[in-house]
Design a protein around this motif. Structure first.
Motif, PDB file in Angstrom:
ATOM      1  N   MET A 159     -12.919  -3.525 -18.018  1.00  0.00           N
ATOM      2  CA  MET A 159     -11.675  -3.999 -17.417  1.00  0.00           C
ATOM      3  C   MET A 159     -11.771  -3.841 -15.912  1.00  0.00           C
ATOM      4  N   ASN A 160     -11.125  -4.755 -15.204  1.00  0.00           N
ATOM      5  CA  ASN A 160     -11.215  -4.768 -13.746  1.00  0.00           C
ATOM      6  C   ASN A 160      -9.910  -4.320 -13.104  1.00  0.00           C
ATOM      7  N   VAL A 161     -10.037  -3.652 -11.956  1.00  0.00           N
ATOM      8  CA  VAL A 161      -8.892  -3.262 -11.135  1.00  0.00           C
ATOM      9  C   VAL A 161      -9.161  -3.755  -9.724  1.00  0.00           C
ATOM     10  N   VAL A 162      -8.208  -4.465  -9.149  1.00  0.00           N
ATOM     11  CA  VAL A 162      -8.345  -4.917  -7.765  1.00  0.00           C
ATOM     12  C   VAL A 162      -7.486  -4.002  -6.895  1.00  0.00           C
ATOM     13  N   ALA A 163      -8.109  -3.401  -5.890  1.00  0.00           N
ATOM     14  CA  ALA A 163      -7.405  -2.465  -5.015  1.00  0.00           C
ATOM     15  C   ALA A 163      -7.678  -2.808  -3.555  1.00  0.00           C
ATOM     16  N   PHE A 164      -6.824  -2.268  -2.697  1.00  0.00           N
ATOM     17  CA  PHE A 164      -6.957  -2.478  -1.254  1.00  0.00           C
ATOM     18  C   PHE A 164      -6.864  -1.135  -0.552  1.00  0.00           C
ATOM     19  N   ALA A 165      -7.611  -0.998   0.544  1.00  0.00           N
ATOM     20  CA  ALA A 165      -7.575   0.244   1.314  1.00  0.00           C
ATOM     21  C   ALA A 165      -6.171   0.466   1.858  1.00  0.00           C
ATOM     22  N   ARG A 166      -5.742   1.722   1.863  1.00  0.00           N
ATOM     23  CA  ARG A 166      -4.396   2.077   2.340  1.00  0.00           C
ATOM     24  C   ARG A 166      -4.563   2.993   3.542  1.00  0.00           C
ATOM     25  N   ALA A 167      -4.002   2.580   4.673  1.00  0.00           N
ATOM     26  CA  ALA A 167      -4.182   3.345   5.905  1.00  0.00           C
ATOM     27  C   ALA A 167      -3.141   4.454   6.043  1.00  0.00           C
ATOM     28  N   LYS A 168      -1.887   4.140   5.714  1.00  0.00           N
ATOM     29  CA  LYS A 168      -0.807   5.097   5.950  1.00  0.00           C
ATOM     30  C   LYS A 168      -0.533   5.936   4.700  1.00  0.00           C
ATOM     31  N   GLN A 169      -0.195   7.217   4.925  1.00  0.00           N
ATOM     32  CA  GLN A 169       0.198   8.059   3.815  1.00  0.00           C
ATOM     33  C   GLN A 169       1.474   8.792   4.173  1.00  0.00           C
ATOM     34  N   GLY A 170       2.031   9.487   3.188  1.00  0.00           N
ATOM     35  CA  GLY A 170       3.315  10.164   3.406  1.00  0.00           C
ATOM     36  C   GLY A 170       4.408   9.526   2.569  1.00  0.00           C
ATOM     37  N   THR A 171       5.523  10.241   2.446  1.00  0.00           N
ATOM     38  CA  THR A 171       6.619   9.792   1.586  1.00  0.00           C
ATOM     39  C   THR A 171       7.194   8.456   2.023  1.00  0.00           C
ATOM     40  N   GLY A 172       7.455   8.311   3.312  1.00  0.00           N
ATOM     41  CA  GLY A 172       8.053   7.070   3.821  1.00  0.00           C
ATOM     42  C   GLY A 172       7.141   5.873   3.615  1.00  0.00           C
ATOM     43  N   ALA A 173       5.861   6.062   3.929  1.00  0.00           N
ATOM     44  CA  ALA A 173       4.898   4.961   3.778  1.00  0.00           C
ATOM     45  C   ALA A 173       4.760   4.571   2.309  1.00  0.00           C
ATOM     46  N   SER A 174       4.751   5.572   1.416  1.00  0.00           N
ATOM     47  CA  SER A 174       4.630   5.282  -0.019  1.00  0.00           C
ATOM     48  C   SER A 174       5.862   4.549  -0.533  1.00  0.00           C
ATOM     49  N   ARG A 175       7.042   4.933  -0.016  1.00  0.00           N
ATOM     50  CA  ARG A 175       8.274   4.258  -0.437  1.00  0.00           C
ATOM     51  C   ARG A 175       8.258   2.800  -0.010  1.00  0.00           C
ATOM     52  N   ARG A 176       7.848   2.546   1.228  1.00  0.00           N
ATOM     53  CA  ARG A 176       7.778   1.163   1.713  1.00  0.00           C
ATOM     54  C   ARG A 176       6.765   0.352   0.909  1.00  0.00           C
ATOM     55  N   LEU A 177       5.682   1.004   0.550  1.00  0.00           N
ATOM     56  CA  LEU A 177       4.653   0.338  -0.243  1.00  0.00           C
ATOM     57  C   LEU A 177       5.204  -0.073  -1.602  1.00  0.00           C
ATOM     58  N   ARG A 178       5.918   0.842  -2.262  1.00  0.00           N
ATOM     59  CA  ARG A 178       6.501   0.539  -3.576  1.00  0.00           C
ATOM     60  C   ARG A 178       7.540  -0.567  -3.462  1.00  0.00           C
ATOM     61  N   ASN A 179       8.311  -0.551  -2.389  1.00  0.00           N
ATOM     62  CA  ASN A 179       9.327  -1.601  -2.200  1.00  0.00           C
ATOM     63  C   ASN A 179       8.693  -2.978  -2.022  1.00  0.00           C
ATOM     64  N   SER A 180       7.432  -3.009  -1.579  1.00  0.00           N
ATOM     65  CA  SER A 180       6.746  -4.289  -1.379  1.00  0.00           C
ATOM     66  C   SER A 180       5.984  -4.727  -2.637  1.00  0.00           C
ATOM     67  N   GLY A 181       6.132  -3.967  -3.746  1.00  0.00           N
ATOM     68  CA  GLY A 181       5.477  -4.352  -4.992  1.00  0.00           C
ATOM     69  C   GLY A 181       4.076  -3.789  -5.163  1.00  0.00           C
ATOM     70  N   ARG A 182       3.740  -2.778  -4.354  1.00  0.00           N
ATOM     71  CA  ARG A 182       2.424  -2.149  -4.474  1.00  0.00           C
ATOM     72  C   ARG A 182       2.585  -0.700  -4.937  1.00  0.00           C
ATOM     73  N   THR A 183       1.537  -0.149  -5.550  1.00  0.00           N
ATOM     74  CA  THR A 183       1.535   1.245  -5.989  1.00  0.00           C
ATOM     75  C   THR A 183       0.462   2.004  -5.213  1.00  0.00           C
ATOM     76  N   PRO A 184       0.831   3.128  -4.586  1.00  0.00           N
ATOM     77  CA  PRO A 184      -0.181   3.925  -3.890  1.00  0.00           C
ATOM     78  C   PRO A 184      -1.070   4.664  -4.880  1.00  0.00           C
ATOM     79  N   GLY A 185      -2.314   4.913  -4.478  1.00  0.00           N
ATOM     80  CA  GLY A 185      -3.232   5.637  -5.335  1.00  0.00           C
ATOM     81  C   GLY A 185      -4.356   6.251  -4.539  1.00  0.00           C
ATOM     82  N   ILE A 186      -5.301   6.843  -5.258  1.00  0.00           N
ATOM     83  CA  ILE A 186      -6.443   7.483  -4.613  1.00  0.00           C
ATOM     84  C   ILE A 186      -7.661   7.352  -5.525  1.00  0.00           C
ATOM     85  N   ILE A 187      -8.836   7.257  -4.909  1.00  0.00           N
ATOM     86  CA  ILE A 187     -10.110   7.329  -5.647  1.00  0.00           C
ATOM     87  C   ILE A 187     -10.854   8.540  -5.099  1.00  0.00           C
TER      88      ILE A 187
END
Length: 198
Positions: free
Chosen positions: A1-29
């Motif tokens: 199975m495939n997962v398409v991901a994009f690099a995330r520059a900003k971290q922190g609660t505010g940045a993660s909230r904005r990310l979720r509001n835009s339809g994206r989920t933050p994560g880590i590898i």
């Protein structure tokens, strides 16, 4: 199975909230002697992938901005009541290093077994997943257990099942019964009531 991901520059609660509001989920590898990498993935695609059993117990191919690597799903955080994935963790897989993973168990053939067909017993799975150790290329999506020869009084235990080639049970596991075989509960008359006449 495939997962398409994009690099995330900003971290922190505010940045993660904005990310979720835009339809994206933050994560880590992380893992495989490389630096942890912050990522983001499309929420809706991820939500439907998480509903598939294989997504939780398979080596996945992660495409991060065009660079492909093999990963395992290691952790998912869900919102307490919304249909929302808050965060996801993937672990890089080294093709030359054995891994330990919980794999689903699929039972088949119970309806054809003597215990059900002849004795009218109920067969109920007790164990739904087992922990195995193997090389990434040998990781099965699930372990299949055939119950078609199950008889009254018989017990199928964890160490009785045949594992795929290259797969063994993770060490230090107990040897539980995989299924429960019991007679259907008979309806007893309420206290003080006489049994109904035949």
């Amino acid at each position: 199975m495939n997962v398409v991901a994009f690099a995330r520059a900003k971290q922190g609660t505010g940045a993660s909230r904005r990310l979720r509001n835009s339809g994206r989920t933050p994560g880590i590898i992380y893992g495989a002697a490389a630096e942890p990498q912050l990522i983001e993935v499309d929420h809706n695609t991820l939500w439907y992938a998480l509903k598939k059993e294989a997504f939780h117990a398979s080596v996945l191919e992660l495409d991060l901005d065009g660079a492909k690597s093999q990963v395992l799903l290691r952790d998912v955080q869900y919102h307490p009541y919304k249909q929302l994935v808050l965060h996801i963790d993937f672990q890089r897989v080294d093709a030359n290093t054995a891994l330990t993973m919980k794999v689903p168990v699929h039972f088949s053939g119970a309806e054809e077994s003597p215990a059900v067909k002849l004795e009218k017993l109920l067969v109920t799975p007790v164990v739904t997943e087992i922990e195995v150790r193997c090389m990434p290329k040998d990781l099965p999506e699930f372990i299949s257990v055939d119950l078609s020869k199950l008889e009254k009084g018989a017990t199928i235990r964890l160490k009785d099942i045949a594992l795929p080639k290259g797969v063994k049970l993770a060490s230090q596991q107990t040897n539980p019964a995989l299924v429960s075989v019991v007679a259907p509960a008979a309806e007893e008359p309420a206290e003080g009531e006489a049994p109904a006449a035949a």
